[in-house]
Design a protein around this motif. Sequence first.
Motif, PDB file in Angstrom:
ATOM      1  N   ILE A 109       0.841  -1.196   0.000  1.00 45.11           N
ATOM      2  CA  ILE A 109       0.000   0.000   0.000  1.00 45.11           C
ATOM      3  C   ILE A 109       0.877   1.246   0.000  1.00 45.11           C
ATOM      4  O   ILE A 109       1.941   1.270   0.616  1.00 45.11           O
ATOM      5  N   VAL A 110       0.445   2.260  -0.732  1.00 46.10           N
ATOM      6  CA  VAL A 110       1.123   3.556  -0.750  1.00 46.10           C
ATOM      7  C   VAL A 110       0.218   4.550  -0.030  1.00 46.10           C
ATOM      8  O   VAL A 110      -0.966   4.657  -0.349  1.00 46.10           O
ATOM      9  N   PHE A 111       0.753   5.249   0.973  1.00 45.81           N
ATOM     10  CA  PHE A 111      -0.085   6.214   1.686  1.00 45.81           C
ATOM     11  C   PHE A 111       0.728   7.429   2.098  1.00 45.81           C
ATOM     12  O   PHE A 111       1.956   7.392   2.153  1.00 45.81           O
ATOM     13  N   GLY A 139      -4.892  -5.817  13.623  1.00 51.77           N
ATOM     14  CA  GLY A 139      -4.386  -7.183  13.575  1.00 51.77           C
ATOM     15  C   GLY A 139      -3.728  -7.531  12.262  1.00 51.77           C
ATOM     16  O   GLY A 139      -3.717  -8.691  11.828  1.00 51.77           O
ATOM     17  N   ILE A 140      -3.165  -6.520  11.591  1.00 49.52           N
ATOM     18  CA  ILE A 140      -2.500  -6.718  10.304  1.00 49.52           C
ATOM     19  C   ILE A 140      -0.992  -6.747  10.526  1.00 49.52           C
ATOM     20  O   ILE A 140      -0.435  -5.822  11.131  1.00 49.52           O
ATOM     21  N   ASN A 141      -0.328  -7.801  10.039  1.00 46.47           N
ATOM     22  CA  ASN A 141       1.106  -7.973  10.248  1.00 46.47           C
ATOM     23  C   ASN A 141       1.890  -7.168   9.220  1.00 46.47           C
ATOM     24  O   ASN A 141       2.040  -7.576   8.064  1.00 46.47           O
ATOM     25  N   LEU A 142       2.394  -6.013   9.636  1.00 43.12           N
ATOM     26  CA  LEU A 142       3.197  -5.145   8.776  1.00 43.12           C
ATOM     27  C   LEU A 142       4.603  -5.721   8.661  1.00 43.12           C
ATOM     28  O   LEU A 142       5.278  -5.938   9.662  1.00 43.12           O
ATOM     29  N   THR A 143       5.070  -5.985   7.437  1.00 42.59           N
ATOM     30  CA  THR A 143       6.374  -6.625   7.232  1.00 42.59           C
ATOM     31  C   THR A 143       7.443  -5.679   6.721  1.00 42.59           C
ATOM     32  O   THR A 143       8.632  -5.993   6.795  1.00 42.59           O
ATOM     33  N   LYS A 144       7.042  -4.518   6.192  1.00 42.83           N
ATOM     34  CA  LYS A 144       8.045  -3.588   5.662  1.00 42.83           C
ATOM     35  C   LYS A 144       7.422  -2.209   5.517  1.00 42.83           C
ATOM     36  O   LYS A 144       6.235  -2.084   5.219  1.00 42.83           O
ATOM     37  N   ILE A 145       8.230  -1.176   5.734  1.00 42.44           N
ATOM     38  CA  ILE A 145       7.797   0.189   5.458  1.00 42.44           C
ATOM     39  C   ILE A 145       8.984   0.976   4.928  1.00 42.44           C
ATOM     40  O   ILE A 145      10.115   0.815   5.402  1.00 42.44           O
ATOM     41  N   GLU A 146       8.748   1.773   3.919  1.00 39.65           N
ATOM     42  CA  GLU A 146       9.799   2.546   3.248  1.00 39.65           C
ATOM     43  C   GLU A 146       9.231   3.918   2.917  1.00 39.65           C
ATOM     44  O   GLU A 146       8.080   4.038   2.494  1.00 39.65           O
ATOM     45  N   LEU A 170       7.418  20.438  -0.489  1.00 37.37           N
ATOM     46  CA  LEU A 170       8.764  20.192   0.020  1.00 37.37           C
ATOM     47  C   LEU A 170       8.720  19.515   1.382  1.00 37.37           C
ATOM     48  O   LEU A 170       7.952  19.905   2.256  1.00 37.37           O
ATOM     49  N   TRP A 171       9.525  18.462   1.523  1.00 40.45           N
ATOM     50  CA  TRP A 171       9.682  17.696   2.760  1.00 40.45           C
ATOM     51  C   TRP A 171       8.434  16.876   3.125  1.00 40.45           C
ATOM     52  O   TRP A 171       8.276  16.466   4.261  1.00 40.45           O
ATOM     53  N   GLN A 172       7.554  16.654   2.170  1.00 41.05           N
ATOM     54  CA  GLN A 172       6.467  15.719   2.391  1.00 41.05           C
ATOM     55  C   GLN A 172       6.851  14.349   1.832  1.00 41.05           C
ATOM     56  O   GLN A 172       7.572  14.263   0.838  1.00 41.05           O
ATOM     57  N   TYR A 173       6.344  13.296   2.474  1.00 46.33           N
ATOM     58  CA  TYR A 173       6.757  11.943   2.089  1.00 46.33           C
ATOM     59  C   TYR A 173       5.554  11.033   1.879  1.00 46.33           C
ATOM     60  O   TYR A 173       4.494  11.219   2.490  1.00 46.33           O
ATOM     61  N   CYS A 174       5.759  10.043   1.001  1.00 45.68           N
ATOM     62  CA  CYS A 174       4.824   8.939   0.855  1.00 45.68           C
ATOM     63  C   CYS A 174       5.464   7.709   1.494  1.00 45.68           C
ATOM     64  O   CYS A 174       6.692   7.601   1.558  1.00 45.68           O
ATOM     65  N   TYR A 175       4.637   6.804   1.938  1.00 46.66           N
ATOM     66  CA  TYR A 175       5.134   5.607   2.610  1.00 46.66           C
ATOM     67  C   TYR A 175       4.636   4.355   1.878  1.00 46.66           C
ATOM     68  O   TYR A 175       3.454   4.246   1.542  1.00 46.66           O
ATOM     69  N   PHE A 176       5.573   3.472   1.614  1.00 47.93           N
ATOM     70  CA  PHE A 176       5.262   2.179   1.003  1.00 47.93           C
ATOM     71  C   PHE A 176       5.301   1.133   2.115  1.00 47.93           C
ATOM     72  O   PHE A 176       6.311   0.997   2.801  1.00 47.93           O
ATOM     73  N   ALA A 177       4.216   0.423   2.273  1.00 48.65           N
ATOM     74  CA  ALA A 177       4.152  -0.594   3.332  1.00 48.65           C
ATOM     75  C   ALA A 177       3.715  -1.940   2.752  1.00 48.65           C
ATOM     76  O   ALA A 177       2.842  -1.996   1.886  1.00 48.65           O
ATOM     77  N   ASP A 178       4.347  -3.004   3.217  1.00 55.02           N
ATOM     78  CA  ASP A 178       3.954  -4.377   2.877  1.00 55.02           C
ATOM     79  C   ASP A 178       3.350  -5.021   4.109  1.00 55.02           C
ATOM     80  O   ASP A 178       3.863  -4.850   5.222  1.00 55.02           O
ATOM     81  N   PHE A 179       2.282  -5.772   3.921  1.00 57.59           N
ATOM     82  CA  PHE A 179       1.736  -6.537   5.042  1.00 57.59           C
ATOM     83  C   PHE A 179       1.138  -7.844   4.538  1.00 57.59           C
ATOM     84  O   PHE A 179       0.787  -7.982   3.362  1.00 57.59           O
ATOM     85  N   GLN A 180       1.046  -8.810   5.423  1.00 58.49           N
ATOM     86  CA  GLN A 180       0.554 -10.127   5.064  1.00 58.49           C
ATOM     87  C   GLN A 180      -0.961 -10.100   4.854  1.00 58.49           C
ATOM     88  O   GLN A 180      -1.692  -9.461   5.603  1.00 58.49           O
ATOM     89  N   GLY A 181      -1.399 -10.829   3.833  1.00 55.54           N
ATOM     90  CA  GLY A 181      -2.817 -10.917   3.523  1.00 55.54           C
ATOM     91  C   GLY A 181      -3.163 -10.203   2.235  1.00 55.54           C
ATOM     92  O   GLY A 181      -2.360  -9.431   1.692  1.00 55.54           O
ATOM     93  N   HIS A 182      -4.344 -10.476   1.721  1.00 55.95           N
ATOM     94  CA  HIS A 182      -4.835  -9.872   0.482  1.00 55.95           C
ATOM     95  C   HIS A 182      -5.826  -8.762   0.815  1.00 55.95           C
ATOM     96  O   HIS A 182      -6.640  -8.902   1.728  1.00 55.95           O
ATOM     97  N   HIS A 183      -5.753  -7.676   0.060  1.00 53.69           N
ATOM     98  CA  HIS A 183      -6.603  -6.532   0.394  1.00 53.69           C
ATOM     99  C   HIS A 183      -8.089  -6.808   0.177  1.00 53.69           C
ATOM    100  O   HIS A 183      -8.943  -6.016   0.598  1.00 53.69           O
TER     101      HIS A 183
END
Length: 356
Positions: free
Chosen positions: A275-277, A297-304, A312-325
């Motif tokens: 997910i991108v947020f 109860g969602i297992n977050l496995t990665k965030i970048e 300026l200085w705003q960020y987006c976050y890429f997150a991986d988690f187990q399961g299907h959306h």
Amino acid sequence: MSSLLKLRKNIDQVDRQIISLLNERAELATQVACLKKKKRIDIFSPERESIILRKIRKLSKGFLKDTDIEIIFREIISVCRALRVTLNVSYLGGQGTFTHLAAIKKFGKSTNFVSCGSIRDVFVTVEKGDADYGVVPVENSIEGAINYTLDMFLESNLKICSEVFLNISHSLLRIDNESELIKIYSNPQVFPQCRRWLTHQYPKAQLIPTSTTARAAIQAKEDKTSACIGNKMLAALYGLNEINSHIENSSSNVTRFLVVSAKDSLVSGKDKTSIVFSIKDKVGALYDALYFFKKSGINLTKIESRPSRGKLWQYCYFADFQGHHKEDKIAKALGDRKSTRLNSSHTDISRMPSSA
């Protein structure tokens, strides 16, 4: 009859059985493809192939390793699929690059592979319909995320339908080893993965980045004082010699590749969602976002994080988690929040390399 002749006779008998069963499977696969065509269902089903391979690995109790079984059945599936349709799959680089190998590992050799000069080109070919799927690298276990791939998801509507993990081993390739080595070509992601060996062996050599390791091989072939670093397969493809092998810093060097598509994927039972947020610029905003996963109860496995390319200085976050959306629990949780984009890929979570 000698024991050797008897064993060979038994092998011939087994081979006949294998051929018969392969033809039977191909006929059934063709019938499935015809039904899919009538119902306008895609021939390639990453979730179905993921389920098949998991079942096959569980069935194997003999001499063959799980990886051997998977290689064999991926090719069987690829050949059976090609009886009705040949997939066009774009990938970064030319023949022999690691992305090319990852594409073969995922789709099998009975596929039409389309070489692209950049990650952007891979996305564009799929967006325009010139390719059914695209394969791009997204992170390496040693050097981390490949930012250009992440950034493409900020401007593309393509979805992730699968992922591939590939063990990476680098070799030094050149025409011969007689001339002084002055220049070494490779993809810029490669040099840090071989830093210790390069510092010890060729501290004075000029390291020249190229778009792909295939391009590096072409450059190395044109000059006897140069070399390239890449997969050893490049040597045979581009007329070079393997001078040194396994020059990477770590033996646990794994790259993760994504398969992108214009279409969403279905639930396989062993899925991962990306997910991108973005978040508001206020105290505790990121904490609130991360706490949401825990509360749901969602297992977050990665965030970048990546710059949003907006303010300026705003960020987006890429997150991986187990399961299907599309699973009920996750769909309900995500439905309560605004998200930019959802992508799901099919993977056997239990078999992921621990270093990735």
